[in-house]
Design an enzyme around this catalytic site. Structure first.
Site, PDB file in Angstrom:
ATOM      1  CB  SER A  59      20.058  -3.816  -0.613  1.00 20.25           C
ATOM      2  OG  SER A  59      18.891  -4.554  -0.784  1.00 20.25           O
ATOM      3  CG  ASP A  98      14.808 -12.501  -3.658  1.00 26.14           C
ATOM      4  OD1 ASP A  98      15.394 -13.026  -2.859  1.00 26.14           O
ATOM      5  OD2 ASP A  98      14.017 -11.638  -3.477  1.00 26.14           O
TER       6      ASP A  98
END
EC number: 2.5.1.19
Length: 419
Positions: A165, A305
């Site tokens: 992204s 993450d």
């Protein structure tokens, strides 16, 4: 350095979540492109974010460091860097600054450490070409070092949405300083909340962004300097919340906002589903747990993450934990699916690696693991240590995103030592 974590329980107290790394990157870069002076209050001061600050300086932007960062905006008039810009391990800086480099005259070279030089860049380089920028890999393999020739003028382009992204955020940040950009996102749009964060910061600095039917549109506009306060980081707070969930206790985590756009706020739902009690306020979260966790099935498509955190919690839980939707985690500081699986196996965990995730059967024991130079692995594996005891080799990499990680963990009762 080694981080030794001893068994710890009944965690308690209050701790402040560190400032958001993602928001700090975006705020300092956009402030550097703005007209006027901006005050970035409560920035995250860590290796990654300092890479962005110093990259802005390399383009001639004055940034004064103190309790806040005072950024004297360039209005988009960037100088050609005097030298190659070294970005350490900061993939975010590399991606965001590649499009920004297209605003400067002549050539800019961006590089970093061994890990950074393995990060894929070709989709972004290809997407910049129709916008007037000649950008290429110095080794012609789609990897850094990246050479950018200025000339960003705007226009229409498209980019794959299934690699990073940050490619999309990169083009959007530079777009207002062109004749306008129309950007089509092709295929799967991963980690969408990170782009939402980019748009959030752009709008705070007075630049609107339109998105409809898979196309972003940004008209020529001027970023306006302002006072900007960085909110707390849900990614880093996942280790604090996970510590309470795993070891048991009752802890208040401050500086976490209920209305945050951060995708990693889903960690609160995940630990709640695993058995922890989560109570949310407007700017804080209270976590209570007995330490008894149950396996879950989660899709981390928009929060890659969190993979290491959820993986180690799954290793401590009763039953099976299934993680999916994170094939893009293979293109982080390490191939996080592979490295997480390998280190969990060292601790006796039954792990099945999938193309886009893993299946974990709870049952971790103590032992020694390696960080692989990945800050998120180093911090996540401390959670196993709170229950079983652990030593993490090359653990100092936590400084990339959370410099005072051991101190904040010890503040709530975690027993650990860095040596």
């Amino acid at each position: 350095m080694d981080l030794t974590v001893e068994k710890s329980g009944n965690l308690e107290g209050a701790v402040k979540a560190p400032p958001s790394k993602s928001y700090t990157h975006r705020a300092v870069i956009i402030a550097a492109l703005a007209e006027g002076v901006s005050e970035i209050r409560d920035p995250l001061i860590a290796e990654d974010t300092l890479s962005s600050l110093n990259a802005c300086r390399a383009f001639g932007v004055r940034v004064d460091e103190g309790d806040a960062w005072t950024v004297h905006g360039s209005g988009g008039e960037l100088e050609t860097p005097d030298d190659v810009i070294y970005l350490g391990n900061s993939g975010t800086t590399l991606r965001l600054m590649t499009s920004v480099a297209g605003l400067a005259e002549n050539y800019t070279v961006l590089t970093g450490d061994e890990s950074l030089r393995k990060r894929p860049m070709q989709p972004l380089l290809d997407a910049l070409r129709p916008l007037g920028v000649e950008a290429l890999s110095s080794r012609m393999n789609g990897l850094p070092p990246i050479i950018v020739r200025g000339g960003l003028r705007g226009g229409s382009t498209s980019i794959r949405g299934d690699v990073s992204s940050q490619f999309i955020s990169s083009i959007l940040i530079a777009a207002p300083l062109t004749d306008g950009v129309e950007l089509m996102v092709e295929g799967d749009f991963i980690s969408r909340p990170y782009v939402d964060m980019t748009v959030d910061v752009m709008e705070r600095f007075s630049v609107p962004v339109d998105y409809s039917e898979g196309i972003f549109r940004v008209e020529p506009a001027v970023y306006r300097g302002l006072d900007y306060t960085v909110e707390g980081d849900y990614s880093s707070a996942s280790y604090l919340a996970g510590a309470v969930a795993a070891a048991g206790g009752d802890v208040l985590i401050e500086n976490l906002f209920r209305d945050s756009r951060q995708g990693d706020r889903i960690i609160l739902e995940i630990i709640s589903d695993m058995g922890a009690e989560v109570r949310r306020g407007e700017d804080h979260v209270r976590i209570a747990s007995t330490g008894e966790l149950s396996g879950v099935s989660v899709n981390l498509h928009d929060a890659p993450d969190l993979l290491p955190t959820v993986a180690v919690l799954g290793a401590l839980a009763t039953g099976r934990t299934e993680i999916g939707g994170v094939e893009h985690a293979r293109y982080k500081e390490t191939d996080r699916i592979s490295t997480c699986a390998a280190e969990l196996r060292r601790l006796g965990v039954d792990v099945t690696e999938l193309p886009d995730g893993m299946i974990i059967e709870g049952g971790a024991s103590g032992g020694t693991v390696w960080s692989h130079g990945d800050h998120r692995l180093a911090m996540a594996f401390t959670l196993i240590g709170l229950r079983e005891g652990i030593t993490i080799r090359d653990a100092e990499v936590f400084s990339v995103s959370f410099p005072d990680f051991p101190e904040r963990m010890m503040q709530i009762g975690c027993r650990m030592n860095l040596s």
